[in-house]
Design a protein around this motif. Sequence first.
Motif, PDB file in Angstrom:
ATOM      1  N   UNK A 238      17.974 -13.357 -29.751  1.00  0.00           N
ATOM      2  CA  UNK A 238      19.167 -12.583 -30.110  1.00  0.00           C
ATOM      3  C   UNK A 238      18.750 -11.571 -31.172  1.00  0.00           C
ATOM      4  N   UNK A 239      19.063 -10.317 -30.931  1.00  0.00           N
ATOM      5  CA  UNK A 239      18.650  -9.218 -31.801  1.00  0.00           C
ATOM      6  C   UNK A 239      19.845  -8.761 -32.631  1.00  0.00           C
ATOM      7  N   UNK A 240      19.616  -8.543 -33.923  1.00  0.00           N
ATOM      8  CA  UNK A 240      20.638  -8.001 -34.804  1.00  0.00           C
ATOM      9  C   UNK A 240      20.118  -6.703 -35.404  1.00  0.00           C
ATOM     10  N   UNK A 241      20.883  -5.633 -35.244  1.00  0.00           N
ATOM     11  CA  UNK A 241      20.528  -4.361 -35.874  1.00  0.00           C
ATOM     12  C   UNK A 241      21.086  -4.360 -37.290  1.00  0.00           C
TER      13      UNK A 241
ATOM     14  N   UNK B  78      18.049   5.801 -45.293  1.00  0.00           N
ATOM     15  CA  UNK B  78      18.187   4.450 -44.752  1.00  0.00           C
ATOM     16  C   UNK B  78      17.491   4.413 -43.406  1.00  0.00           C
ATOM     17  N   UNK B  79      17.181   3.206 -42.956  1.00  0.00           N
ATOM     18  CA  UNK B  79      16.624   3.103 -41.610  1.00  0.00           C
ATOM     19  C   UNK B  79      17.122   1.846 -40.934  1.00  0.00           C
ATOM     20  N   UNK B  80      17.321   1.950 -39.643  1.00  0.00           N
ATOM     21  CA  UNK B  80      17.725   0.796 -38.855  1.00  0.00           C
ATOM     22  C   UNK B  80      16.503  -0.086 -38.620  1.00  0.00           C
ATOM     23  N   UNK B  81      16.718  -1.386 -38.673  1.00  0.00           N
ATOM     24  CA  UNK B  81      15.678  -2.360 -38.353  1.00  0.00           C
ATOM     25  C   UNK B  81      16.300  -3.421 -37.463  1.00  0.00           C
ATOM     26  N   UNK B  82      15.469  -4.262 -36.896  1.00  0.00           N
ATOM     27  CA  UNK B  82      15.984  -5.403 -36.134  1.00  0.00           C
ATOM     28  C   UNK B  82      15.582  -6.693 -36.823  1.00  0.00           C
ATOM     29  N   UNK B  83      16.494  -7.614 -36.749  1.00  0.00           N
ATOM     30  CA  UNK B  83      16.245  -8.992 -37.163  1.00  0.00           C
ATOM     31  C   UNK B  83      16.496  -9.808 -35.905  1.00  0.00           C
ATOM     32  N   UNK B  84      15.880 -10.949 -35.807  1.00  0.00           N
ATOM     33  CA  UNK B  84      16.055 -11.703 -34.571  1.00  0.00           C
ATOM     34  C   UNK B  84      16.005 -13.196 -34.818  1.00  0.00           C
ATOM     35  N   UNK B  85      16.520 -13.907 -33.851  1.00  0.00           N
ATOM     36  CA  UNK B  85      16.401 -15.364 -33.821  1.00  0.00           C
ATOM     37  C   UNK B  85      16.252 -15.795 -32.372  1.00  0.00           C
ATOM     38  N   UNK B  86      15.585 -16.898 -32.175  1.00  0.00           N
ATOM     39  CA  UNK B  86      15.375 -17.435 -30.829  1.00  0.00           C
ATOM     40  C   UNK B  86      16.660 -18.145 -30.392  1.00  0.00           C
ATOM     41  N   UNK B  87      17.094 -17.879 -29.167  1.00  0.00           N
ATOM     42  CA  UNK B  87      18.245 -18.589 -28.620  1.00  0.00           C
ATOM     43  C   UNK B  87      17.926 -20.071 -28.493  1.00  0.00           C
ATOM     44  N   UNK B  88      18.951 -20.907 -28.624  1.00  0.00           N
ATOM     45  CA  UNK B  88      18.783 -22.335 -28.369  1.00  0.00           C
ATOM     46  C   UNK B  88      18.606 -22.552 -26.867  1.00  0.00           C
ATOM     47  N   UNK B  89      18.154 -23.726 -26.470  1.00  0.00           N
ATOM     48  CA  UNK B  89      18.006 -24.036 -25.048  1.00  0.00           C
ATOM     49  C   UNK B  89      19.352 -23.922 -24.336  1.00  0.00           C
ATOM     50  N   UNK B  90      20.420 -24.358 -24.989  1.00  0.00           N
ATOM     51  CA  UNK B  90      21.754 -24.266 -24.391  1.00  0.00           C
ATOM     52  C   UNK B  90      22.161 -22.808 -24.190  1.00  0.00           C
ATOM     53  N   UNK B  91      21.878 -21.960 -25.168  1.00  0.00           N
ATOM     54  CA  UNK B  91      22.205 -20.533 -25.046  1.00  0.00           C
ATOM     55  C   UNK B  91      21.398 -19.883 -23.925  1.00  0.00           C
ATOM     56  N   UNK B  92      20.122 -20.245 -23.817  1.00  0.00           N
ATOM     57  CA  UNK B  92      19.286 -19.698 -22.736  1.00  0.00           C
ATOM     58  C   UNK B  92      19.854 -20.099 -21.384  1.00  0.00           C
ATOM     59  N   UNK B  93      20.294 -21.334 -21.249  1.00  0.00           N
ATOM     60  CA  UNK B  93      20.879 -21.790 -19.994  1.00  0.00           C
ATOM     61  C   UNK B  93      22.135 -20.982 -19.659  1.00  0.00           C
ATOM     62  N   UNK B  94      22.971 -20.694 -20.652  1.00  0.00           N
ATOM     63  CA  UNK B  94      24.183 -19.896 -20.411  1.00  0.00           C
ATOM     64  C   UNK B  94      23.826 -18.463 -20.030  1.00  0.00           C
TER      65      UNK B  94
ATOM     66  N   UNK C   1      23.491 -10.810 -26.663  1.00  0.00           N
ATOM     67  CA  UNK C   1      22.066 -10.522 -26.869  1.00  0.00           C
ATOM     68  C   UNK C   1      21.856  -9.608 -28.071  1.00  0.00           C
ATOM     69  N   UNK C   2      22.919  -8.869 -28.461  1.00  0.00           N
ATOM     70  CA  UNK C   2      22.796  -7.893 -29.548  1.00  0.00           C
ATOM     71  C   UNK C   2      23.977  -8.031 -30.504  1.00  0.00           C
ATOM     72  N   UNK C   3      23.682  -7.968 -31.788  1.00  0.00           N
ATOM     73  CA  UNK C   3      24.680  -7.994 -32.852  1.00  0.00           C
ATOM     74  C   UNK C   3      24.337  -6.877 -33.834  1.00  0.00           C
ATOM     75  N   UNK C   4      25.239  -6.627 -34.781  1.00  0.00           N
ATOM     76  CA  UNK C   4      24.948  -5.673 -35.851  1.00  0.00           C
ATOM     77  C   UNK C   4      25.576  -6.188 -37.138  1.00  0.00           C
ATOM     78  N   UNK C   5      24.992  -5.814 -38.247  1.00  0.00           N
ATOM     79  CA  UNK C   5      25.512  -6.212 -39.547  1.00  0.00           C
ATOM     80  C   UNK C   5      26.605  -5.239 -39.978  1.00  0.00           C
TER      81      UNK C   5
END
Length: 129
Positions: free
Chosen positions: A81-84, A102-118, A6-10
Amino acid sequence: METPPRILSTEAADALIARLEARHGPLMFHQSGGCCDGSAPMCFPKGEFRVGAQDVLLGEIAGGVQVWIGAAQFEYWRHTQVTIDVVPGRGSGMSLEAPEGLRFIVRSRIFTDEEVARLDAAGEPARGG
């Protein structure tokens, strides 16, 4: 199949987290739904922000830094899915990176249907308490 995180970071965020950990010790993040700095992720020394039953653990980044989100905000973002990440600029005075330029921000993407099911099959994420 593996549950998607659910969370990632660069790499840039991880580098800043490492610098802040060297100065402040273990860290944590809380992603709120408003007030102070909009919905920016806030970085604190671990335990300085009191996590309660209305907080959801998104996961860990940068080798074990927990990232929490308020339950109401999680309901909006549960299929995301959130990426810091980190960008130049000044964030909130309460977040540890504020003096760094510097400042932390979030970037995001919508999970696929398959990912939501998992994710659904894995059950609800842990809550504070």
